[in-house]
Design an enzyme around this catalytic site. Structure first.
Site, short mmCIF file in Angstrom:
data_model
loop_
_atom_site.label_atom_id
_atom_site.label_comp_id
_atom_site.label_asym_id
_atom_site.label_seq_id
_atom_site.Cartn_x
_atom_site.Cartn_y
_atom_site.Cartn_z
CG ASN A 17 4.39 48.04 -42.21
OD1 ASN A 17 3.00 47.99 -42.66
ND2 ASN A 17 5.16 47.39 -43.43
CG ASN A 78 2.87 46.52 -52.30
OD1 ASN A 78 2.76 47.02 -51.44
ND2 ASN A 78 2.38 45.72 -53.44
CB CYS A 87 0.34 51.46 -47.00
SG CYS A 87 1.59 50.48 -45.97
CG ASN A 193 -1.35 42.00 -47.44
OD1 ASN A 193 -0.91 42.19 -49.18
ND2 ASN A 193 -1.60 43.28 -47.43
CD GLU A 211 2.53 44.22 -46.39
OE1 GLU A 211 1.99 44.82 -47.18
OE2 GLU A 211 3.14 44.61 -45.56
CB CYS A 220 0.02 44.34 -42.60
SG CYS A 220 -0.95 44.50 -44.23
N GLY A 221 -0.82 47.48 -41.66
CA GLY A 221 -2.59 48.47 -41.21
C GLY A 221 -3.63 47.71 -41.74
CB THR A 222 -5.12 47.77 -45.48
OG1 THR A 222 -3.98 46.25 -46.26
CG2 THR A 222 -4.58 48.38 -45.93
#
Length: 281
Positions: A17, A78, A87, A193, A211, A220-222
Site C-alpha cells: 500500500n 486518497n 490509514c 471500502n 478502497e 488496507c490497514g483499516t
C-alpha cells in the site's frame, strides 16, 4: 506556461500500500485535490495509493489543541484527492519516516489523525504497531454485488467505513478495477471500502479490498482491522486478547483485538525513495 513549485517528497509503502510523503512541518504547503491526484498518478506523477502530508499538529487549526500530546499530524488524502479519516498502513509509513529523519527518537509516540490520536510502537526489526482504536458496527442490511454475485456484508467502522464480505474464494470477486455495487440505504453517505474475505484456518483470513477513492490496493490497514473484527465475531471468539493473521496481496498483517476493544495493527513499513518533485501550481 505552467508554473512549477519544487518541493521534497519521500516514497514509502506498507505491505504494498504505497504513499507519497510530503514533509510540510510548518504547514506552508497545503495540497489541493488536483495536486494530490497528480502526485498519485502512476504515469504523470510519482504514483501512489495516497498522500501523507507530514505537518506539526500546531499548524492544523482544527487539531492544534492536540499539539501537547501529538507533535506530528498525518494529513492523509486518497489518490482521488478526497480526505479520509485514517490509514493504518499509511500511519506505519508516517511513523517510519519520522524515525528515519530523526524527528522522533522514542520507541512509542502519539500521532494526530482525523480518526483521532493514535499510539505507535516501533520495534527494532522495522515492524510497527498502531493502536487503531475500537471498531463498531451498525444495524443495517448491507449487500455487495460484484462479478455477477451478490453477498450480504458486515458494516464496520474502523474508523473508516467498510463493508466486510465473506466469500468462498478471492477470485469470486472478479476484476475490482471498478467499485463493487454496495446497497446499504444511507449508511455510507461518503462511500465505503469493500473487503472480500476468505477464512484460511484458525484466526487466519485472506482478503482483497477495493478502497473508496483509490481502487483495488495491495493492502488496507483499516480494512484488515475491520476484517479481523468481523471474523472474530463470525467465529464466536470471546474474551481476552485475540490475534488474527490477515493475508493481503502485498504481504501479511496482524490484528490484535484487546480485551478492552482496541485494535492493534502490526506490520512492516518501508521507505524506498526520496527527492524533489515539480508540483504544478
Amino acid at each position: 506556461m505552467t508554473r512549477l513549485n519544487e518541493i521534497p517528497f519521500v516514497k514509502g509503502h506498507g505491505t504494498g500500500n504505497d504513499f507519497v510523503l510530503i514533509p510540510d512541518l510548518d504547514g506552508r504547503h497545503g495540497l489541493s485535490a488536483d495536486q494530490v491526484r497528480w502526485l498519485c498518478d502512476r504515469r504523470r506523477g510519482i504514483g501512489g495509493d495516497g498522500v501523507l502530508r507530514v505537518v506539526r499538529t500546531e499548524h492544523m487549526p482544527e487539531f492544534a489543541e492536540w499539539s501537547g500530546i501529538a507533535e506530528f499530524f498525518m494529513d492523509y488524502r486518497n489518490s482521488d484527492g478526497t480526505v479520509a479519516e485514517m490509514c493504518g498502513n499509511g500511519a506505519r509509513v508516517f511513523v517510519r519516516y519520522l524515525r528515519a529523519t530523526g524527528l522522533i527518537t522514542d520507541d512509542e509516540i502519539v500521532i494526530g489523525t482525523r480518526g483521532g490520536l493514535r499510539t505507535a510502537i516501533l520495534r527494532g526489526d522495522g515492524i510497527i504497531t498502531i493502536d487503531m482504536g475500537a471498531a463498531h458496527t451498525a444495524e443495517a442490511d448491507v449487500t455487495v454485488r460484484a462479478n455477477g454475485h451478490e453477498w450480504s456484508a458486515v458494516p464496520v467502522f474502523a474508523p473508516n467505513p467498510h463493508a466486510v464480505t465473506f466469500i468462498e474464494t478471492l477470485s469470486e470477486a472478479g476484476d475490482l478495477s471498478q467499485p463493487p455495487e454496495v446497497r446499504s440505504g444511507d449508511l455510507f453517505p461518503s462511500g465505503t471500502n469493500v473487503e472480500f474475505v476468505v477464512p484460511e484456518g484458525e484466526r487466519h483470513v485472506s482478503m482483497r479490498v477495493h478502497e473508496r477513492g483509490v481502487g483495488e490496493t495491495h493492502s488496507c490497514g483499516t480494512g484488515a482491522c475491520a476484517v479481523a473484527w468481523a471474523a472474530r465475531r463470525r467465529d464466536g471468539v470471546e474474551g481476552g486478547d485475540t490475534t488474527y493473521r490477515v493475508d493481503v496481496p502485498g504481504g501479511t498483517l496482524e490484528v490484535t483485538e484487546t480485551a478492552a476493544g482496541a485494535l492493534l495493527l502490526t506490520g512492516p513499513a518501508d521507505l524506498v525513495a526520496k527527492g524533489n518533485v515539480l508540483l504544478p501550481l
